[in-house]
Design a protein around this motif. Structure first.
Motif, mmCIF file in Angstrom:
data_model
loop_
_atom_site.group_PDB
_atom_site.id
_atom_site.type_symbol
_atom_site.label_atom_id
_atom_site.label_comp_id
_atom_site.label_asym_id
_atom_site.label_seq_id
_atom_site.Cartn_x
_atom_site.Cartn_y
_atom_site.Cartn_z
ATOM 1 N N LYS A 22 0.956 -1.179 -0.080
ATOM 2 C CA LYS A 22 -0.109 0.096 0.076
ATOM 3 C C LYS A 22 0.914 1.228 0.063
ATOM 4 O O LYS A 22 2.151 1.255 0.427
ATOM 5 N N PRO A 23 0.524 2.428 -0.511
ATOM 6 C CA PRO A 23 1.075 3.404 -0.309
ATOM 7 C C PRO A 23 1.848 3.840 1.091
ATOM 8 O O PRO A 23 0.933 3.529 1.953
ATOM 9 N N PRO A 87 17.742 6.487 -1.384
ATOM 10 C CA PRO A 87 16.901 5.505 -0.725
ATOM 11 C C PRO A 87 15.526 6.254 -0.497
ATOM 12 O O PRO A 87 15.508 7.375 -0.522
ATOM 13 N N ASN A 88 14.394 5.472 -0.154
ATOM 14 C CA ASN A 88 13.318 5.885 0.074
ATOM 15 C C ASN A 88 13.301 5.808 1.611
ATOM 16 O O ASN A 88 12.047 6.338 2.158
ATOM 17 N N CYS A 89 13.900 5.156 2.539
ATOM 18 C CA CYS A 89 13.924 4.840 3.895
ATOM 19 C C CYS A 89 15.154 5.106 4.316
ATOM 20 O O CYS A 89 16.243 5.123 3.864
ATOM 21 N N ASP A 90 14.811 5.859 5.625
ATOM 22 C CA ASP A 90 16.068 6.422 6.417
ATOM 23 C C ASP A 90 16.364 5.456 7.333
ATOM 24 O O ASP A 90 15.547 5.193 8.434
ATOM 25 N N VAL A 91 17.440 4.842 7.487
ATOM 26 C CA VAL A 91 18.108 3.692 8.618
ATOM 27 C C VAL A 91 19.117 4.247 9.224
ATOM 28 O O VAL A 91 19.659 3.353 9.849
ATOM 29 N N ARG A 92 19.179 5.385 9.624
ATOM 30 C CA ARG A 92 20.259 6.031 10.332
ATOM 31 C C ARG A 92 20.150 5.850 11.714
ATOM 32 O O ARG A 92 20.803 5.499 12.697
ATOM 33 N N ASP A 93 18.930 5.777 12.190
ATOM 34 C CA ASP A 93 18.521 5.285 13.675
ATOM 35 C C ASP A 93 18.406 3.806 13.898
ATOM 36 O O ASP A 93 17.554 3.269 13.166
ATOM 37 N N GLU A 94 19.426 3.324 14.494
ATOM 38 C CA GLU A 94 19.234 1.661 14.347
ATOM 39 C C GLU A 94 17.984 1.279 15.166
ATOM 40 O O GLU A 94 17.707 0.085 15.013
ATOM 41 N N ASP A 95 17.365 2.119 15.991
ATOM 42 C CA ASP A 95 15.956 1.684 16.586
ATOM 43 C C ASP A 95 14.793 1.633 15.707
ATOM 44 O O ASP A 95 13.841 0.864 16.048
ATOM 45 N N ARG A 101 10.294 9.729 2.011
ATOM 46 C CA ARG A 101 9.441 10.499 0.725
ATOM 47 C C ARG A 101 8.365 9.413 0.857
ATOM 48 O O ARG A 101 8.378 8.281 1.292
ATOM 49 N N ASP A 102 7.016 9.891 0.051
ATOM 50 C CA ASP A 102 5.977 8.938 -0.077
ATOM 51 C C ASP A 102 6.397 8.085 -1.071
ATOM 52 O O ASP A 102 7.248 8.057 -1.935
ATOM 53 N N ILE A 103 6.026 6.749 -0.589
ATOM 54 C CA ILE A 103 6.374 5.449 -1.396
ATOM 55 C C ILE A 103 5.176 4.978 -2.043
ATOM 56 O O ILE A 103 4.179 4.508 -1.159
ATOM 57 N N ALA A 104 5.231 4.495 -3.309
ATOM 58 C CA ALA A 104 3.926 4.177 -4.035
ATOM 59 C C ALA A 104 3.664 2.523 -3.492
ATOM 60 O O ALA A 104 4.788 2.049 -3.305
#
Length: 127
Positions: A22-23, A87-95, A101-104
């Motif tokens: 889903k979006p 990328p469209n996901c930020d993984v800098r925070d390990e938790d 951004r919006d992901i379709a």
């Protein structure tokens, strides 16, 4: 542990990827560390492994930034998330990981592996 609905499919980036069912609006928390499902594996145990176990950890685990001396293995489909330079996901925070951004719906979720490997992930070989 993934917090958004996904499915696995062949990826144009690498092997199998994680795709949004889903979006997903920008700012959505997409993943959170959950100790019942995500495993912190001691580096000395990892280094003692051989064969298929070692190969799986080499491919799908990454160094824990929050817990030195451990690698993190995600037990769900999050381990199939591929690298992207944009990328469209930020993984800098390990938790907690978030949609940048919006992901379709149908779009692959991606992250920057350099967040896990300060020296650059290429030195370990791409996933």
């Amino acid at each position: 542990m993934l917090l958004v609905e996904v499915y696995l499919a062949p990826s144009p980036l690498e092997g199998i990827g994680v795709f949004a069912k889903k979006p997903i609006p920008a700012g959505t928390r997409t993943w959170t560390f959950h100790p019942d499902y995500d495993r912190l594996v001691p580096v000395d145990l990892y280094e003692s492994e051989t064969g298929p176990v070692k190969a799986t950890l080499d491919r799908y685990a990454y160094p824990s930034r929050k817990h030195p001396g451990f690698i993190l293995f995600e037990a769900d489909d999050a381990r199939y998330m591929n690298h992207a330079d944009d990328p469209n996901c930020d993984v800098r925070d390990e938790d907690d990981h978030y949609a940048i951004r919006d992901i379709a719906a149908g779009e692959e979720l991606t992250c920057d592996y350099n967040a896990f490997f300060p020296e650059g992930f290429e030195f370990l070989g791409e996933r």
